[in-house]
Design a protein around this motif. Structure first.
Motif, PDB file in Angstrom:
ATOM      1  N   PRO A   1       5.288   8.175  14.780  1.00 56.77           N
ATOM      2  CA  PRO A   1       4.423   8.853  13.886  1.00 56.77           C
ATOM      3  C   PRO A   1       5.028   9.654  12.697  1.00 56.77           C
ATOM      4  CG  PRO A   1       4.110  10.145  15.972  1.00 56.77           C
ATOM      5  CD  PRO A   1       5.505   8.762  16.093  1.00 56.77           C
ATOM      6  N   GLY A   2       4.591   9.555  11.674  1.00 57.17           N
ATOM      7  CA  GLY A   2       5.210  10.225  10.166  1.00 57.17           C
ATOM      8  C   GLY A   2       4.085  10.473   9.313  1.00 57.17           C
ATOM      9  N   ALA A   3       4.335  10.597   8.133  1.00 58.56           N
ATOM     10  CA  ALA A   3       3.393  10.990   7.005  1.00 58.56           C
ATOM     11  C   ALA A   3       2.451  10.101   6.644  1.00 58.56           C
ATOM     12  CB  ALA A   3       4.357  11.476   5.816  1.00 58.56           C
ATOM     13  N   ILE A   4       2.597   8.661   7.009  1.00 60.13           N
ATOM     14  CA  ILE A   4       1.577   7.634   6.837  1.00 60.13           C
ATOM     15  C   ILE A   4       0.955   7.668   8.256  1.00 60.13           C
ATOM     16  CG2 ILE A   4       1.205   5.165   6.242  1.00 60.13           C
ATOM     17  CD1 ILE A   4       2.530   6.733   3.704  1.00 60.13           C
ATOM     18  N   THR A   5      -0.130   7.947   8.199  1.00 55.22           N
ATOM     19  CA  THR A   5      -0.881   8.306   9.452  1.00 55.22           C
ATOM     20  C   THR A   5      -1.599   7.096  10.046  1.00 55.22           C
ATOM     21  OG1 THR A   5      -3.003   8.787   8.417  1.00 55.22           O
ATOM     22  CG2 THR A   5      -1.556  10.771   8.705  1.00 55.22           C
ATOM     23  N   PRO A   6      -1.851   7.024  11.306  1.00 57.94           N
ATOM     24  CA  PRO A   6      -2.610   6.022  11.906  1.00 57.94           C
ATOM     25  C   PRO A   6      -3.759   5.458  11.051  1.00 57.94           C
ATOM     26  CG  PRO A   6      -1.693   7.353  13.652  1.00 57.94           C
ATOM     27  CD  PRO A   6      -1.309   7.950  12.321  1.00 57.94           C
TER      28      PRO A   6
ATOM     29  N   ALA B   1       0.753  -1.273   0.060  1.00 58.03           N
ATOM     30  CA  ALA B   1      -0.023  -0.124  -0.096  1.00 58.03           C
ATOM     31  C   ALA B   1       0.833   1.281   0.068  1.00 58.03           C
ATOM     32  CB  ALA B   1      -1.038  -0.270   1.266  1.00 58.03           C
ATOM     33  N   PHE B   2       1.856   1.208   0.738  1.00 58.83           N
ATOM     34  CA  PHE B   2       2.786   2.717   1.020  1.00 58.83           C
ATOM     35  C   PHE B   2       3.957   2.634   0.407  1.00 58.83           C
ATOM     36  CE2 PHE B   2      -0.496   2.147   4.627  1.00 58.83           C
ATOM     37  CZ  PHE B   2      -1.448   3.106   3.897  1.00 58.83           C
ATOM     38  N   TRP B   3       4.743   1.720  -0.122  1.00 63.77           N
ATOM     39  CA  TRP B   3       5.992   1.720  -0.502  1.00 63.77           C
ATOM     40  C   TRP B   3       5.773   2.015  -2.176  1.00 63.77           C
ATOM     41  CZ3 TRP B   3       9.395  -2.949   1.883  1.00 63.77           C
ATOM     42  CH2 TRP B   3       9.753  -2.468   3.112  1.00 63.77           C
ATOM     43  N   PRO B   4       6.528   2.529  -2.625  1.00 61.73           N
ATOM     44  CA  PRO B   4       7.772   3.356  -2.060  1.00 61.73           C
ATOM     45  C   PRO B   4       7.144   4.409  -1.293  1.00 61.73           C
ATOM     46  CG  PRO B   4       7.914   3.641  -4.638  1.00 61.73           C
ATOM     47  CD  PRO B   4       6.722   2.431  -4.333  1.00 61.73           C
ATOM     48  N   GLY B   5       7.705   4.923  -0.170  1.00 64.29           N
ATOM     49  CA  GLY B   5       7.030   5.953   0.596  1.00 64.29           C
ATOM     50  C   GLY B   5       7.654   5.952   2.013  1.00 64.29           C
ATOM     51  N   PRO B   6       6.980   6.979   2.833  1.00 61.46           N
ATOM     52  CA  PRO B   6       7.690   7.214   4.045  1.00 61.46           C
ATOM     53  C   PRO B   6       7.099   6.360   5.405  1.00 61.46           C
ATOM     54  CG  PRO B   6       5.900   8.846   3.601  1.00 61.46           C
ATOM     55  CD  PRO B   6       6.122   7.843   2.437  1.00 61.46           C
ATOM     56  N   LEU B   7       7.318   5.047   4.837  1.00 60.07           N
ATOM     57  CA  LEU B   7       6.870   3.794   5.977  1.00 60.07           C
ATOM     58  C   LEU B   7       7.925   2.913   6.190  1.00 60.07           C
ATOM     59  CD1 LEU B   7       4.514   2.656   7.498  1.00 60.07           C
ATOM     60  CD2 LEU B   7       4.449   0.953   5.594  1.00 60.07           C
ATOM     61  N   THR B   8       8.440   2.908   7.387  1.00 55.96           N
ATOM     62  CA  THR B   8       9.532   1.788   7.789  1.00 55.96           C
ATOM     63  C   THR B   8       9.226   0.628   8.560  1.00 55.96           C
ATOM     64  OG1 THR B   8      11.285   3.655   7.815  1.00 55.96           O
ATOM     65  CG2 THR B   8      11.706   1.687   9.258  1.00 55.96           C
TER      66      THR B   8
ATOM     67  N   ARG C   1      12.947   0.409   4.757  1.00 57.05           N
ATOM     68  CA  ARG C   1      12.151   1.225   4.116  1.00 57.05           C
ATOM     69  C   ARG C   1      12.512   1.170   2.670  1.00 57.05           C
ATOM     70  NH1 ARG C   1      10.980   6.713   2.848  1.00 57.05           N
ATOM     71  NH2 ARG C   1      12.685   7.787   3.177  1.00 57.05           N
ATOM     72  N   LEU C   2      11.478   1.459   1.755  1.00 56.10           N
ATOM     73  CA  LEU C   2      11.632   1.666   0.289  1.00 56.10           C
ATOM     74  C   LEU C   2      11.395   3.001   0.231  1.00 56.10           C
ATOM     75  CD1 LEU C   2      11.911   1.060  -2.720  1.00 56.10           C
ATOM     76  CD2 LEU C   2       9.981  -0.562  -2.552  1.00 56.10           C
ATOM     77  N   PRO C   3      12.246   3.929   0.040  1.00 55.64           N
ATOM     78  CA  PRO C   3      12.011   5.368  -0.267  1.00 55.64           C
ATOM     79  C   PRO C   3      11.342   5.702  -1.730  1.00 55.64           C
ATOM     80  CG  PRO C   3      14.272   4.968  -0.594  1.00 55.64           C
ATOM     81  CD  PRO C   3      13.607   3.849   0.002  1.00 55.64           C
ATOM     82  N   GLN C   4      10.721   6.735  -1.747  1.00 51.25           N
ATOM     83  CA  GLN C   4      10.027   7.203  -3.037  1.00 51.25           C
ATOM     84  C   GLN C   4      10.937   8.045  -3.923  1.00 51.25           C
ATOM     85  OE1 GLN C   4       6.278   9.396  -2.394  1.00 51.25           O
ATOM     86  NE2 GLN C   4       5.454   8.018  -4.056  1.00 51.25           N
ATOM     87  N   HIS C   5      11.624   8.808  -3.332  1.00 49.59           N
ATOM     88  CA  HIS C   5      12.652   9.760  -4.178  1.00 49.59           C
ATOM     89  C   HIS C   5      13.489   8.929  -5.217  1.00 49.59           C
ATOM     90  CE1 HIS C   5      14.942  13.020  -5.047  1.00 49.59           C
ATOM     91  NE2 HIS C   5      14.658  13.998  -4.143  1.00 49.59           N
ATOM     92  N   PRO C   6      13.242   9.303  -6.537  1.00 49.60           N
ATOM     93  CA  PRO C   6      13.824   8.933  -7.530  1.00 49.60           C
ATOM     94  C   PRO C   6      15.456   8.536  -7.489  1.00 49.60           C
ATOM     95  CG  PRO C   6      12.684  10.675  -8.431  1.00 49.60           C
ATOM     96  CD  PRO C   6      12.292  10.624  -6.820  1.00 49.60           C
TER      97      PRO C   6
END
Ligand code: AMP
Ligand code: MG
Length: 322
Positions: free
Chosen positions: A190-195, A85-92, A115-120
């Motif tokens: 907590p981070g940008a992927i919210t509860p 759901a959230f990779w790549p993105g700000p979820l560890t 984590r799989l970061p989103q930044h290319p």
């Protein structure tokens, strides 16, 4: 002698990382200080450059979901669901580690944070280096995290082997960290992927009360009470009625909050939490100069992305006004 920050191209960065050097790279959350996650010597260089205690484990960055099994094992289905759901993105995700991950990366824990970061640019560097990259925020331990390459240069420019400039970070706070305790998902940071976003995929999650008591083993060491602090005192929270505002106080405003102190900067004039998050660390860096005496930050609603902002501001804040 003037020093020149070691600005580096993507190809140079990948080659440096593959040969055991440490390089600051852009990610969508904050800039990371990267090194080969499988090389204890590179990891030791990261801890030394940051002045980070070795009990504070690192996040391992990968370039695709398939690589997850190279660094972690016994991965619960709910972890895969979040990754999809959230990779790549700000979820560890914190998962049992593979034996190839050195103890130094995990501070001796049997789990590894991935984590799989989103930044290319981050993805391209990991792919070209052909190794997973450990990459904590590219700042001195406990200081404000960098959201531009210039922030990195100012704190670490003379201590590291390269900096790749990828422009300002779009998210602006560190990733959401989720662990699985007896297969029950728990948000450690907590981070940008919210509860709510997480719950929409895997159902109810707990938000760990992350403050640590002295002497107690820390579940997630980076979630210490005091963290992300500028050098001049920052205060976040309601001011006591009789508090005398120090001279040279500057104020980081949010939306149209009323105050007797003029706003020096506004995180988001329209009260948008995404915009506020992207601006927060840059504003803290900007106002952290000796000509300012005190930084006050307006209250921010504790919902959605605001949960992460409140978490970081509470840690950045001095705990007592005297
Ligand atoms: P950062 O400083 O943004 O790289 O975040 C690293 C943080 O991730 C650490 O300070 C811990 O809070 C958390 N972390 C990393 N590895 C683990 C782990 N194995 N278990 C729990 N938390 C972890
Ligand atoms: Mg950090």
């Amino acid at each position: 002698m003037p020093y020149f920050p070691p600005w580096t191209s993507v190809a140079e960065a990948a080659a440096l990382l593959a040969s055991g050097h440490i390089v600051a790279i852009p990610t969508e959350t904050v800039y990371g200080l990267a090194g080969n996650a499988l090389d204890p010597l590179a990891l030791a260089k990261i801890f030394a450059a940051k002045g980070r205690p070795v009990f504070d484990p690192l996040i391992v960055h990968i370039a695709d979901i398939d690589s997850l099994e190279n660094v972690a094992q016994q991965i619960p289905e709910s972890a895969y669901a979040l990754a999809r759901a959230f990779w790549p993105g700000p979820l560890t995700l914190v998962l049992p580690k593979q034996p190839c991950i050195p103890d130094l990366a995990t501070s001796g824990l049997s789990t590894v944070a991935v984590r799989l970061p989103q930044h290319p640019i981050a993805q391209e560097i990991i792919r070209k280096a052909e190794v997973p990259l450990a990459a904590p925020s590219a700042n001195l331990f406990k200081h404000v995290s960098p959201t531009t390459a210039e922030h990195v240069a100012a704190q670490l420019g003379s201590k590291i082997d390269g900096i790749v400039d990828g422009g300002p970070c779009t998210v602006g706070v560190e990733s959401t960290i989720v662990a699985f305790e007896d297969d029950t998902p728990v948000i450690l940071r907590p981070g940008a992927i919210t509860p709510l976003m997480i719950e929409s995929i895997i159902g109810k999650v707990k938000l760990k009360n992350s403050s640590s008591n002295p002497g107690e083993a820390m579940v997630s060491p980076g979630t210490m009470d005091t963290h992300y602090q500028p050098r001049i005192p920052l205060y976040y929270g309601a001011l006591p009625k009789d508090f005398v505002i120090p001279t040279n106080t500057v104020r980081i405003a949010f939306g149209n909050t009323k105050s007797s102190i003029p706003a020096s900067l506004n995180l988001s004039e329209i009260g948008n939490l995404t915009e506020a998050t992207a601006n927060l660390y840059a504003y803290m860096h900007q106002l952290d100069t000796p000509s300012n005496g005190f930084i006050l930050v307006d209250p921010i609603p504790n919902e959605g992305l605001g949960i992460a902002l409140n978490d970081r501001l509470r840690r950045a804040s001095i705990k007592k006004l005297s």
